[in-house]
Scaffold this active site. Structure first.
Site, PDB file in Angstrom:
ATOM      1  N   GLU A   1     -14.165 -23.380  51.342  1.00 23.41           N
ATOM      2  CA  GLU A   1     -14.619 -23.867  52.900  1.00 23.41           C
ATOM      3  C   GLU A   1     -13.934 -22.412  53.018  1.00 23.41           C
ATOM      4  OE1 GLU A   1     -12.682 -27.288  53.719  1.00 23.41           O
ATOM      5  OE2 GLU A   1     -12.906 -27.275  56.498  1.00 23.41           O
TER       6      GLU A   1
ATOM      7  N   GLU B   1      -0.994 -26.200  53.557  1.00 25.05           N
ATOM      8  CA  GLU B   1      -2.196 -26.827  55.105  1.00 25.05           C
ATOM      9  C   GLU B   1      -1.044 -28.639  55.661  1.00 25.05           C
ATOM     10  OE1 GLU B   1      -5.633 -28.339  52.985  1.00 25.05           O
ATOM     11  OE2 GLU B   1      -6.337 -28.477  54.950  1.00 25.05           O
TER      12      GLU B   1
END
Ligand code: BGC
Length: 895
Positions: free
Chosen positions: A466, A743
């Site tokens: 990502e 996260e």
């Protein structure tokens, strides 16, 4: 008649003169230069009354190009210089002097500003490559040039489709990495300028470069795509050399260059690099190398209008951490101490032909196995094949990994291992420390999550497939990033890309650079990524944050059109209705109570969030209009915002009150009417206390909660959240050994197991995509609150860029001291406070020259407050100087 010479005040001097660009950067774009200066003075009561700026074509200031004359103003930050039209390659010098009540200072030392190639017609070189397909060995390209003399000045202008390292006579011209960085390549490709005078000599000189797929042609994004920008990679270089007799020569990449391959047989940002030293071509970067069997190069088409001078720091090495080598049965574990972006530098003793394979991971699974599932398809593996017997230093090329630990499989002997951290090399500006270890480690973890995720673009995470410039994460973290580092030029550059990637209707993309768009500028089918609340609003939030933290007005002017377009898109989308239509939103993303596989299903309604961010963007645009745009436009956006807020609260307020996210947004974005704020804040504080400070919010609301509490009289509840160590808190992660920001709050669960990251669980129970990163900066946004409230230093819109700071330390039980330093353009702010056992608060405060401190001390009715020994009230304004402030029986927050 001669004038008596004006006496110079030698006790005052202009100490640090800078422009808005990083000091070491040359080859700047044509942007009006704004200057900021710090003043050092022995005169504690002096103040700047006037200044004078000169711009000159020479460093002796004999050819002055423009001068302001005497300007009566105390302004020292982001001061506009006399308008000059820059020309390509121009070198310009600036100097400043100021006047105080004691007279004029001497001229400052001069600041050199060098512009790059400003017009497409300046780019004489062509892009060249070897026509090899993607994933091939890295092409190496070379050419020898003959110089009639040693040059007096030489500049290399270099860029590439893909990544490059450029060498002159074997020496790397930049010592930077991932050159030229990732930008919105379809519109903007950065050209770097290097002073290479010292690398060249009379006679034969060798120019050489390695190029690689990088972001241009390599694997990019989680949809396993590649070649998103083009099928060919290429090098562009223009070497301009000047001699003492006034003559000059230019050597450009052209088809006289020849190409081959060497040891880099594969390199990919996500997957790592493979270096087979048996293919090395010793001496290929040096003059005299026999390249007769190399191939011809060919021209790679590229529209030169996308070329633009670099305006922000490149990626450099920013730190090193020793890795502990722990031999195991089938491999060696390299145990690290810090989660970083970078790679392993390994020293091995080995034999020719032996292979060394290095894999990377952020955390270890039971049994000390690397946890690689979180990387998804990113292989993050570097492989080396040794050419000779003996000792070798191994470092990968054209890649980086987000990791703390690594393992090595090899028959060679590992001599040592070091983790090398890289980042966009922005200067650190702030430091914080307190008596609480956990808080200090949290601060440090946020610093590292910033370094690790500011690798050319502000990314969500640095490890999995990502590493994209998600706009929502960026806006959530922007203020903290601006507190910690001089990020002004970095964000300015990225915001240019944000504007370039904006859709024609004004919608802002969810990632910048945008890879969810086709080459024709259409959104990829099925993905509604643009115009999402809290993501697209990066267009308004980040410029205003840069104004607040750096007094950057230029960014407001530069981004005004982009902000207007985004707000225009919102207004169009709403049409004649009261509210935005209900659409997919990321919402309060990753709300810890959202279903694991549907992180967008937060407790707070997505419609409420979307309309509230809409109102917030209206407010921010209105503020920008007032500062640099049109006053009437500001008024109309303000009234649209007022009406929208009233409607939101009327229709959605009831439901919003049920969640901490809803209340925090209502307070921070001023959605709730004034007369309800007190009760709402109390209600929010009650909810937080009932939850014992447990975090119940996601990416959008978490950065707001503590501010919503402390600004409305509930700093105790804010502390309860900040200092919580049980599950779902910032400090919980510290107890689990985190060295960066996660996260998800439960990335490592209470029982020590690692979150599966489940996103889309297939009917067969297999999850096909996971989302678990140990290095996402979004939740690190709390650091902004820590500076403002724990240390007690905050920027103020009354004097942005810390020209005015609000000094309001909030001592809390359990904390015996806190301190912070912030390097502003005016100089260093420093605050430290300690609390005596008898509740006496002792504060040392340094206010830089030209700055103003609005101080509010935590006194109670019977407290005695003193400033440098003199009794005073608890609110005071201080200017330049060092102060000792004391408060007896200080108000200490208990939580
Ligand atoms: C990213 C997030 C991002 C989100 C939005 C994730 O994959 O890692 O940080 O903001 O997607 O959908």
């Amino acid at each position: 008649m001669s004038h008596a010479p004006v006496p110079i005040d030698r006790q005052t001097r202009v100490a640090a003169l800078k422009s808005q660009f990083p000091k070491t950067l040359i080859g700047l774009p044509d942007v009006e230069i704004a200057l900021s200066w710090a003043i050092s003075s022995d005169r504690i009561d002096a103040a700047q009354l006037s200044y004078e700026i000169e711009a000159s074509a020479d460093s002796n200031f004999t050819s002055v190009l423009a001068a302001t004359g005497v300007v009566d103003s105390p302004k020292q930050v982001s001061v506009r210089t006399p308008k000059l039209v820059a020309y390509s390659r121009e070198i310009r010098y600036y100097r400043v002097k100021i006047q105080t009540e004691y007279g004029w200072t001497d001229w400052s030392e001069s600041l050199t500003v060098e512009f790059g190639l400003l017009d497409a017609s300046d780019y004489l070189a062509v892009f060249i490559g070897d026509s090899s397909p993607k994933f091939s060995p890295s092409p190496i390209l070379r050419k020898e040039v003959i110089l009639s003399n040693a040059p007096t000045k030489a500049r290399l202008y270099v860029t590439s489709l893909g990544l490059n390292h450029f060498y002159i006579n074997g020496i790397d011209t930049s010592n930077t990495f991932l050159n030229p960085g990732w930008t919105a390549y379809r519109h903007r490709l950065l050209v770097e300028t290097h002073d290479v005078t010292h690398l060249l000599h009379e006679g034969v000189n060798a120019l050489g470069a390695e190029i690689s797929d990088g972001w241009w042609r390599g694997k990019l994004g989680f949809m396993n795509e590649s070649a998103l920008y083009g099928n060919e990679i290429g090098l562009f270089a223009q070497l301009e050399v000047a001699y003492s007799d006034g003559s000059s020569e230019t050597f450009s990449t052209d088809t006289d260059w020849v190409s081959s391959n060497a040891e880099i047989v594969f390199s990919s940002i996500y997957d790592g690099s493979t270096i087979d030293f048996r293919n090395a071509k010793p001496g290929w970067k040096q003059p005299g190398f026999d390249a007769s069997d190399w191939q011809n190069t060919s021209i790679v088409a590229c529209n030169k209008h996308i070329l633009a001078p670099r305006s922000t720091n490149p990626v450099r090495k920013v730190g090193e951490f020793a890795l502990k080598v722990e031999p195991q049965a089938d491999r060696s574990l390299l145990r690290g101490t810090q989660n970083i972006s970078g790679w392993v530098r390994l020293v091995v003793d080995g034999k020719a032909g032996q292979t060394v394979v290095v894999r990377h991971a952020e955390v270890l699974e039971p049994g000390d196995k690397l946890h690689t599932k979180a990387l998804r398809s990113a292989k993050a593996t570097d492989t080396y094949i040794l050419q000779t017997d003996g000792r070798h230093v191994l470092e990968p090329r054209f890649t980086f990994h987000g990791f703390q630990h690594a393992d090595v499989v090899t028959e060679a002997e590992i001599v040592s291992a070091v983790a090398v951290a890289i980042s966009s090399d922005n200067d650190r500006r702030s430091w914080f420390e307190s008596s609480d270890y956990h808080l200090n480690r949290l601060h440090e973890n946020v610093v590292w999550s910033q370094l690790d995720n500011f690798v050319s673009v502000p990314t969500d995470c640095p490890q999995r497939d990502e590493r994209l410039g998600w706009t929502g994460d960026a806006q959530a973290f922007a203020s903290t990033s601006n507190t910690l580092f001089n990020t002004n030029a970095f964000w300015n550059s990225w915001l240019q890309d944000l504007a370039l990637e904006q859709f024609e209707n004004g919608d802002v993309t969810a990632i910048v650079p945008d890879i969810f768009k086709t080459g024709e500028g259409q959104a990829i089918d099925g993905w509604i990524m643009e115009g999402r609340a809290g993501w697209a609003d990066a267009a308004t939030i980040i410029p205003l944050s840069l104004y607040e933290y750096f007094a950057d007005e230029q960014v407001l002017s530069a981004q005004l059109e982009s902000m207007r377009k985004w707000v225009g898109a919102l207004l169009t989308r709403r049409g004649n209705e009261k509210f935005l239509p209900t659409q997919f939103q990321f919402g309060d993303w990753c709300d810890p109570d959202a279903p694991g596989d549907r992180p967008w299903e937060a407790k707070v309604s997505a419609d409420y969030v979307a309309n509230s961010f809409f109102a917030h963007s209206l407010d921010l645009l209105a503020r920008a209009e007032r500062l640099v745009g049109e006053k009437t436009a500001a008024e109309s956006f303000e009234s649209l915002s007022r009406a929208l807020k009233a409607d939101i609260w009327h229709q959605m307020g009831e439901a919003a009150r049920l969640t901490t996210a809803g209340c925090s947004i209502a307070l921070e974005f001023d959605i709730a009417p004034a007369e309800q704020r007190t009760a709402l804040a109390q209600h929010l504080a009650d909810m937080v206390k009932n939850d014992e400070g447990m975090i119940t919010t996601g990416f959008l609301a978490t950065p707001l909660v503590l501010h919503a509490l402390s600004k409305n009289g509930h700093a105790d509840a804010a502390y309860a959240m900040l200092m919580r160590r049980d599950f779902r808190s910032w400090l919980y992660a510290i107890d689990k050994g985190a060295t960066s920001i996660w996260e998800r709050w439960d990335a490592i669960r209470e029982d020590g197991s690692i979150h599966t990251g489940a996103m889309d669980t297939e009917p067969d129970g297999q999850d096909d995509s996971s989302m678990i990163s140990f290095n996402h900066y979004a939740y690190g946004a709390v650091v902004d609150w820590i500076y403002r409230n724990v240390a007690g230093i905050a920027p103020s819109l009354d004097g942005p860029g810390y020209q005015t700071a609000v000094i309001e330390p909030k001592p809390a039980n359990g904390l015996t001291f806190a301190k912070a330093e912030i390097k502003s353009a005016l100089g260093k702010w420093a605050i430290d406070w300690k609390l005596d056992p008898d509740q006496k608060l002792i504060v040392n405060l340094d206010v830089p020259f030209g700055a103003k401190a609005e101080v509010q001390l935590p006194a109670q009715g019977h407290s005695v407050v003193r400033c440098n020994g003199v009794e005073i009230g608890s609110s005071l304004t201080l200017t330049y100087g060092k102060y000792l402030l004391t408060v007896t029986d200080a108000a200490v927050i208990t939580y």
